[in-house]
Design a protein around this motif. Sequence first.
Motif, PDB file in Angstrom:
ATOM      1  N   ILE A  39      -0.599 -19.035  49.080  1.00 48.36           N
ATOM      2  CA  ILE A  39       0.426 -19.859  48.133  1.00 48.36           C
ATOM      3  C   ILE A  39      -0.229 -20.156  46.702  1.00 48.36           C
ATOM      4  CG2 ILE A  39       1.706 -21.977  48.122  1.00 48.36           C
ATOM      5  CD1 ILE A  39       1.439 -21.930  51.177  1.00 48.36           C
ATOM      6  N   ASP A  40      -1.341 -20.413  46.575  1.00 51.99           N
ATOM      7  CA  ASP A  40      -1.950 -20.532  45.256  1.00 51.99           C
ATOM      8  C   ASP A  40      -1.888 -19.181  44.424  1.00 51.99           C
ATOM      9  OD1 ASP A  40      -3.646 -21.678  43.200  1.00 51.99           O
ATOM     10  OD2 ASP A  40      -5.186 -20.916  44.118  1.00 51.99           O
ATOM     11  N   PRO A  41      -1.132 -19.439  43.173  1.00 50.35           N
ATOM     12  CA  PRO A  41      -0.831 -18.311  42.436  1.00 50.35           C
ATOM     13  C   PRO A  41      -2.137 -17.645  41.783  1.00 50.35           C
ATOM     14  CG  PRO A  41       0.113 -20.393  41.293  1.00 50.35           C
ATOM     15  CD  PRO A  41      -0.527 -20.473  42.675  1.00 50.35           C
ATOM     16  N   ILE A  42      -2.989 -18.539  41.520  1.00 50.84           N
ATOM     17  CA  ILE A  42      -4.565 -18.146  40.900  1.00 50.84           C
ATOM     18  C   ILE A  42      -5.256 -17.342  42.065  1.00 50.84           C
ATOM     19  CG2 ILE A  42      -6.837 -18.900  40.184  1.00 50.84           C
ATOM     20  CD1 ILE A  42      -4.834 -21.218  38.668  1.00 50.84           C
ATOM     21  N   ALA A  43      -5.300 -17.675  42.973  1.00 54.74           N
ATOM     22  CA  ALA A  43      -5.663 -17.266  44.556  1.00 54.74           C
ATOM     23  C   ALA A  43      -5.048 -15.573  44.585  1.00 54.74           C
ATOM     24  CB  ALA A  43      -5.891 -17.807  45.596  1.00 54.74           C
ATOM     25  N   LYS A  44      -3.847 -15.824  44.417  1.00 54.71           N
ATOM     26  CA  LYS A  44      -3.107 -14.672  44.910  1.00 54.71           C
ATOM     27  C   LYS A  44      -3.312 -13.634  43.938  1.00 54.71           C
ATOM     28  CE  LYS A  44       1.324 -14.644  46.708  1.00 54.71           C
ATOM     29  NZ  LYS A  44       2.419 -14.516  47.193  1.00 54.71           N
ATOM     30  N   LEU A  48      -4.602  -9.562  44.153  1.00 54.42           N
ATOM     31  CA  LEU A  48      -3.974  -8.471  43.772  1.00 54.42           C
ATOM     32  C   LEU A  48      -4.761  -7.762  42.657  1.00 54.42           C
ATOM     33  CD1 LEU A  48      -0.435 -10.043  43.575  1.00 54.42           C
ATOM     34  CD2 LEU A  48      -1.314  -8.320  45.245  1.00 54.42           C
ATOM     35  N   ARG A  49      -5.816  -8.384  41.967  1.00 57.94           N
ATOM     36  CA  ARG A  49      -6.473  -7.870  40.869  1.00 57.94           C
ATOM     37  C   ARG A  49      -7.533  -7.059  41.789  1.00 57.94           C
ATOM     38  NH1 ARG A  49      -6.177 -12.348  37.877  1.00 57.94           N
ATOM     39  NH2 ARG A  49      -7.673 -13.478  38.819  1.00 57.94           N
ATOM     40  N   LEU A  50      -7.705  -7.067  42.846  1.00 57.50           N
ATOM     41  CA  LEU A  50      -8.433  -6.027  43.925  1.00 57.50           C
ATOM     42  C   LEU A  50      -7.676  -5.491  44.595  1.00 57.50           C
ATOM     43  CD1 LEU A  50     -11.284  -5.642  45.665  1.00 57.50           C
ATOM     44  CD2 LEU A  50     -10.269  -7.221  47.392  1.00 57.50           C
ATOM     45  N   MET A 112       5.535  -3.795  40.937  1.00 56.85           N
ATOM     46  CA  MET A 112       4.733  -4.061  39.810  1.00 56.85           C
ATOM     47  C   MET A 112       5.725  -3.908  38.625  1.00 56.85           C
ATOM     48  SD  MET A 112       1.826  -5.333  40.210  1.00 56.85           S
ATOM     49  CE  MET A 112       2.216  -6.253  41.776  1.00 56.85           C
ATOM     50  N   VAL A 113       6.397  -2.776  38.696  1.00 59.31           N
ATOM     51  CA  VAL A 113       7.305  -2.255  37.491  1.00 59.31           C
ATOM     52  C   VAL A 113       8.516  -3.272  37.457  1.00 59.31           C
ATOM     53  CG1 VAL A 113       8.870  -0.442  36.522  1.00 59.31           C
ATOM     54  CG2 VAL A 113       6.510  -0.110  37.408  1.00 59.31           C
ATOM     55  N   LEU A 114       9.195  -3.706  38.599  1.00 57.68           N
ATOM     56  CA  LEU A 114      10.499  -4.266  38.448  1.00 57.68           C
ATOM     57  C   LEU A 114      10.190  -5.870  38.099  1.00 57.68           C
ATOM     58  CD1 LEU A 114      12.518  -2.970  41.468  1.00 57.68           C
ATOM     59  CD2 LEU A 114      12.924  -2.457  38.827  1.00 57.68           C
ATOM     60  N   SER A 115       8.966  -6.262  38.769  1.00 60.10           N
ATOM     61  CA  SER A 115       8.702  -7.658  38.544  1.00 60.10           C
ATOM     62  C   SER A 115       7.770  -8.111  37.207  1.00 60.10           C
ATOM     63  CB  SER A 115       7.796  -8.155  39.627  1.00 60.10           C
ATOM     64  OG  SER A 115       6.516  -7.744  39.658  1.00 60.10           O
ATOM     65  N   GLY A 116       7.266  -7.194  36.599  1.00 62.45           N
ATOM     66  CA  GLY A 116       6.518  -7.282  35.559  1.00 62.45           C
ATOM     67  C   GLY A 116       5.445  -7.909  35.768  1.00 62.45           C
ATOM     68  N   ALA A 117       4.945  -7.871  36.918  1.00 72.14           N
ATOM     69  CA  ALA A 117       3.470  -8.752  37.195  1.00 72.14           C
ATOM     70  C   ALA A 117       2.235  -8.239  36.793  1.00 72.14           C
ATOM     71  CB  ALA A 117       3.518  -8.960  39.063  1.00 72.14           C
ATOM     72  N   ALA A 118       2.059  -7.062  36.495  1.00 68.08           N
ATOM     73  CA  ALA A 118       0.867  -6.288  36.061  1.00 68.08           C
ATOM     74  C   ALA A 118       0.260  -7.271  34.751  1.00 68.08           C
ATOM     75  CB  ALA A 118       1.012  -4.828  35.860  1.00 68.08           C
ATOM     76  N   PRO A 119       1.041  -7.574  33.706  1.00 69.44           N
ATOM     77  CA  PRO A 119       0.423  -8.339  32.938  1.00 69.44           C
ATOM     78  C   PRO A 119      -0.204  -9.727  33.339  1.00 69.44           C
ATOM     79  CG  PRO A 119       2.515  -7.260  32.090  1.00 69.44           C
ATOM     80  CD  PRO A 119       2.391  -7.069  33.674  1.00 69.44           C
ATOM     81  N   ILE A 120       0.626 -10.055  34.267  1.00 68.76           N
ATOM     82  CA  ILE A 120       0.131 -11.678  34.717  1.00 68.76           C
ATOM     83  C   ILE A 120      -0.982 -11.350  35.579  1.00 68.76           C
ATOM     84  CG2 ILE A 120       0.976 -13.494  36.176  1.00 68.76           C
ATOM     85  CD1 ILE A 120       3.878 -12.630  35.487  1.00 68.76           C
ATOM     86  N   ILE A 121      -1.141 -10.470  36.404  1.00 66.70           N
ATOM     87  CA  ILE A 121      -2.244 -10.178  37.220  1.00 66.70           C
ATOM     88  C   ILE A 121      -3.354  -9.956  36.413  1.00 66.70           C
ATOM     89  CG2 ILE A 121      -3.081  -8.808  39.276  1.00 66.70           C
ATOM     90  CD1 ILE A 121      -0.123  -8.559  40.241  1.00 66.70           C
ATOM     91  N   PHE A 122      -3.487  -8.994  35.602  1.00 65.73           N
ATOM     92  CA  PHE A 122      -4.632  -8.309  34.802  1.00 65.73           C
ATOM     93  C   PHE A 122      -4.559  -8.971  33.655  1.00 65.73           C
ATOM     94  CE2 PHE A 122      -3.308  -5.215  37.912  1.00 65.73           C
ATOM     95  CZ  PHE A 122      -4.481  -5.194  38.778  1.00 65.73           C
ATOM     96  N   GLY A 123      -3.728  -9.396  33.177  1.00 64.52           N
ATOM     97  CA  GLY A 123      -3.806 -10.399  31.743  1.00 64.52           C
ATOM     98  C   GLY A 123      -4.367 -11.551  31.672  1.00 64.52           C
ATOM     99  N   GLY A 124      -4.151 -12.290  32.840  1.00 64.79           N
ATOM    100  CA  GLY A 124      -4.855 -13.612  33.098  1.00 64.79           C
ATOM    101  C   GLY A 124      -4.382 -14.808  32.279  1.00 64.79           C
ATOM    102  N   ASP A 125      -2.970 -14.368  31.815  1.00 62.25           N
ATOM    103  CA  ASP A 125      -2.591 -15.402  30.887  1.00 62.25           C
ATOM    104  C   ASP A 125      -2.042 -16.674  31.353  1.00 62.25           C
ATOM    105  OD1 ASP A 125      -0.107 -14.754  32.017  1.00 62.25           O
ATOM    106  OD2 ASP A 125       0.687 -13.553  30.110  1.00 62.25           O
ATOM    107  N   GLY A 126      -1.995 -16.860  32.334  1.00 68.44           N
ATOM    108  CA  GLY A 126      -1.809 -18.109  33.189  1.00 68.44           C
ATOM    109  C   GLY A 126      -0.119 -18.141  33.437  1.00 68.44           C
ATOM    110  N   ALA A 127       0.372 -17.053  33.519  1.00 66.11           N
ATOM    111  CA  ALA A 127       2.009 -17.212  33.572  1.00 66.11           C
ATOM    112  C   ALA A 127       2.168 -17.337  35.174  1.00 66.11           C
ATOM    113  CB  ALA A 127       2.595 -16.178  33.003  1.00 66.11           C
ATOM    114  N   ARG A 128       3.106 -17.832  35.701  1.00 67.60           N
ATOM    115  CA  ARG A 128       3.529 -17.905  36.874  1.00 67.60           C
ATOM    116  C   ARG A 128       3.662 -16.336  37.652  1.00 67.60           C
ATOM    117  NH1 ARG A 128       4.715 -21.876  40.758  1.00 67.60           N
ATOM    118  NH2 ARG A 128       6.113 -21.362  42.177  1.00 67.60           N
TER     119      ARG A 128
END
Length: 186
Positions: A39-44, A48-50, A112-128
């Motif tokens: 549930i924790d987005p930081i842990a998730k 996902l970075r792994l 990854m493409v549809l959700s745009g999650a890659a920059p969030i996962i790998f960028g660490g910008d704190g976005a949800r």
Amino acid sequence: MDLKDSRDRYGAVVVSIHWLSALLIVILVVSGFRAANTIDPIAKAAILRLHVPIAIAVLALTALRIGWWWGVDRKPAPVAGSPRWQQRTAQAVHLLLYVVILAMIASGIGMMVLSGAAPIIFGGDGARLPDFWSYPPRLPHGIGARLLLALVVFHAGAALHHQFVRRDHLLRRMWFGKVRSQARAD
């Protein structure tokens, strides 16, 4: 051990790809289920970075293995004495493993493409992180994970059955080193 397969065993290239892929797929299945249940987005995001780079490595290894057999090498003959139904089942399971692996990677890329999650996962910008269930590839990704797990268990179970019940030394075909003759092996 030769780099290429022989009539009786797999070569060093395929053996290396097989065991490295097996290890990485186990890590992918564990990390994927863990991420899905976190549930924790930081842990998730950390999981996902792994997960994502390992999936890319499995894609590369799978493509290398398919290309190796199409362009460079031939698979060994089926295990001597195996009934035709077992040979066909083994072929079907191997084909399904490749199809499911490629489908899992495709659905993961789609998420990854549809959700745009890659920059969030790998960028660490704190976005949800997005709710991945909102994207169509999530359902086949989840079904594929369970199917992949079942196929891996079936594949490993069949190999162990050959090794310890039939005692035909099947695992030696997919390991490093020389194969001893059947008379010397027992």
